[in-house]
Design an enzyme around this catalytic site. Sequence first.
Site, short mmCIF file in Angstrom:
data_model
loop_
_atom_site.label_atom_id
_atom_site.label_comp_id
_atom_site.label_asym_id
_atom_site.label_seq_id
_atom_site.Cartn_x
_atom_site.Cartn_y
_atom_site.Cartn_z
N GLY A 7 0.82 -1.39 -0.07
CA GLY A 7 0.09 0.03 -0.08
C GLY A 7 0.86 1.16 -0.07
N ASP A 102 -5.56 -1.86 -5.15
CA ASP A 102 -6.07 -2.36 -3.89
C ASP A 102 -7.83 -1.86 -3.79
OD1 ASP A 102 -5.78 0.39 -3.94
OD2 ASP A 102 -4.94 0.63 -1.86
N THR A 124 -5.85 4.91 3.83
CA THR A 124 -5.14 6.14 3.59
C THR A 124 -5.94 7.06 2.85
OG1 THR A 124 -3.01 5.11 3.20
CG2 THR A 124 -3.43 7.50 2.35
N THR A 175 -12.03 23.65 19.92
CA THR A 175 -11.51 23.52 18.73
C THR A 175 -10.97 22.19 18.51
OG1 THR A 175 -10.80 25.77 18.82
CG2 THR A 175 -9.78 24.47 17.12
#
Length: 242
Positions: A7, A102, A124, A175
């Site tokens: 990957g 993939d 990813t 935040t």
Amino acid sequence: MLWLDLGNTRLKYWLTDDIGQIVSHDAKQHLQAPAELLMGLIDRFERYAPDFIGISSVLGDDLNIKVSETLSRLNIPFEFVHVDANYPLMKSAYNDEQLGCDRWLQMLGAVDRTKRQCVIGCGTAVTIDLIDHAEHLGGYIFPSIYLQRESLFSGTKQITISNGTFDNVSQGLTTQDAVHRGILLSIVGAINEISTRHPNFEVIMTGGDAAIIAQHVNRPVRLRDDLLLNGLARYFDHSKQA
């Protein structure tokens, strides 16, 4: 059999016995040096004496050549997967030159000619693909939750908090919470919208972030951690039969 998944950031391998049961499995960061990482695994692979090596790779030709040189030391036949939009097990309307190996194998590992399916890969990148009775209709690609966070922190001077958890999609009161919940909601909201448009599609999720995302989706989700391995096995089983 030895199955390799090269990957963007990690190398995964599975060793399976004659009936397809996994006897060894691991995943390691390859730091853009997969051939060197494989060199350190050669002894382990030799102990299991696989009779074939099937490879999924999203890396470029240069790295794949180095991987091939390393695997040649084992004197075991090996082959890289080649994406084919006209593959008999699943036709695709997608340009196969642009369809990641993939991503394609994840779909191939899930495809069922009797069903409509929405296959979501959470690695990813987050990929969402629609399959109608073994015909790939196309899909969507998003940055992963961690890539979104990295991009926000690197491009926004006022936001400097880079840690936190993706565990909620309600509004944040700090935040840190607002960033993490907003990012998670962007992915969850997209999945929910696509599911609403395609209500008769079974939702299947795989990848490292699948469990995090799935719990916030408003449809039943089938989690599968074996899709790419199953896709590899299906691809080479069919190739041998052909």
